[in-house]
Design a protein around this motif. Structure first.
Motif, PDB file in Angstrom:
ATOM      1  N   GLU A 160      20.451  16.624  -1.395  1.00 48.53           N
ATOM      2  CA  GLU A 160      20.957  17.801  -0.707  1.00 48.53           C
ATOM      3  C   GLU A 160      21.558  18.790  -1.702  1.00 48.53           C
ATOM      4  O   GLU A 160      22.094  18.393  -2.739  1.00 48.53           O
ATOM      5  N   SER A 161      21.501  20.050  -1.350  1.00 42.68           N
ATOM      6  CA  SER A 161      22.139  21.086  -2.134  1.00 42.68           C
ATOM      7  C   SER A 161      22.507  22.242  -1.215  1.00 42.68           C
ATOM      8  O   SER A 161      22.066  22.303  -0.071  1.00 42.68           O
ATOM      9  N   GLY A 181      25.723  23.214  -0.419  1.00 46.19           N
ATOM     10  CA  GLY A 181      27.056  23.157   0.136  1.00 46.19           C
ATOM     11  C   GLY A 181      28.035  23.959  -0.699  1.00 46.19           C
ATOM     12  O   GLY A 181      27.726  24.417  -1.801  1.00 46.19           O
ATOM     13  N   LEU A 185      21.729  24.837   3.698  1.00 50.22           N
ATOM     14  CA  LEU A 185      21.586  23.579   2.998  1.00 50.22           C
ATOM     15  C   LEU A 185      20.116  23.258   2.802  1.00 50.22           C
ATOM     16  O   LEU A 185      19.282  23.555   3.657  1.00 50.22           O
ATOM     17  N   CYS A 241      17.355  20.084   1.443  1.00 45.86           N
ATOM     18  CA  CYS A 241      17.152  18.676   1.154  1.00 45.86           C
ATOM     19  C   CYS A 241      15.746  18.520   0.615  1.00 45.86           C
ATOM     20  O   CYS A 241      14.771  18.762   1.337  1.00 45.86           O
ATOM     21  N   THR A 295      26.266  16.550   0.776  1.00 42.21           N
ATOM     22  CA  THR A 295      26.790  17.737   0.133  1.00 42.21           C
ATOM     23  C   THR A 295      27.970  18.258   0.946  1.00 42.21           C
ATOM     24  O   THR A 295      27.931  18.283   2.173  1.00 42.21           O
TER      25      THR A 295
END
Length: 126
Positions: free
Chosen positions: A6-7, A9, A20, A22, A120
């Motif tokens: 995940e990124s 956040g 977000l 994934c 995240t």
């Protein structure tokens, strides 16, 4: 080795937006339903949103309907969660998950999913 990462956040003010992402490795998400869950401090992990492998149907928790949108880009092997009108109660660690190919049941349940990301952090301030 299957990995979901995940990124996106971060810290955002009330009313703001975040997206977000994934991204999957060693797993082709076109074969899987994908979901987002979240866990707030001191609380159990809860369902947020999910999308069928076919992309024709999505599901949302009542708490996020009208504010969050789940989508997928199979060519990029990525699922997204667009979060709008964020509020402090949305503060949580958000987790991406992929369904089990051998299981069936509700997308709302953790037992439907076989693979999970590391999470995240999303923090919404006033």
């Amino acid at each position: 080795q299957v990995q979901l990462v995940e990124s996106g956040g971060g810290l955002v003010q009330t009313g703001g937006s975040l997206r977000l992402s994934c991204t999957a490795s060693a797993l082709t998400i076109s074969y899987y339903g994908m979901g987002w869950f979240r866990q707030a401090p001191g609380k159990e992990r809860e369902f947020v949103a999910a999308i069928r492998w076919s992309g024709d149907t999505s599901y949302y928790a009542d708490s996020v309907k009208g504010r969050f949108t789940i989508s997928r880009d199979n060519a990029k092997n990525t699922v997204y969660l667009q979060m709008n009108s964020l509020a402090p109660q949305d503060t949580a660690v958000y987790y991406c998950a992929a369904t089990s190919l051998s299981a069936s049941g509700s997308y709302f349940l953790e037992t439907r999913y076989a693979f999970w990301g590391q999470g995240t952090q999303v923090t919404v301030s006033s």
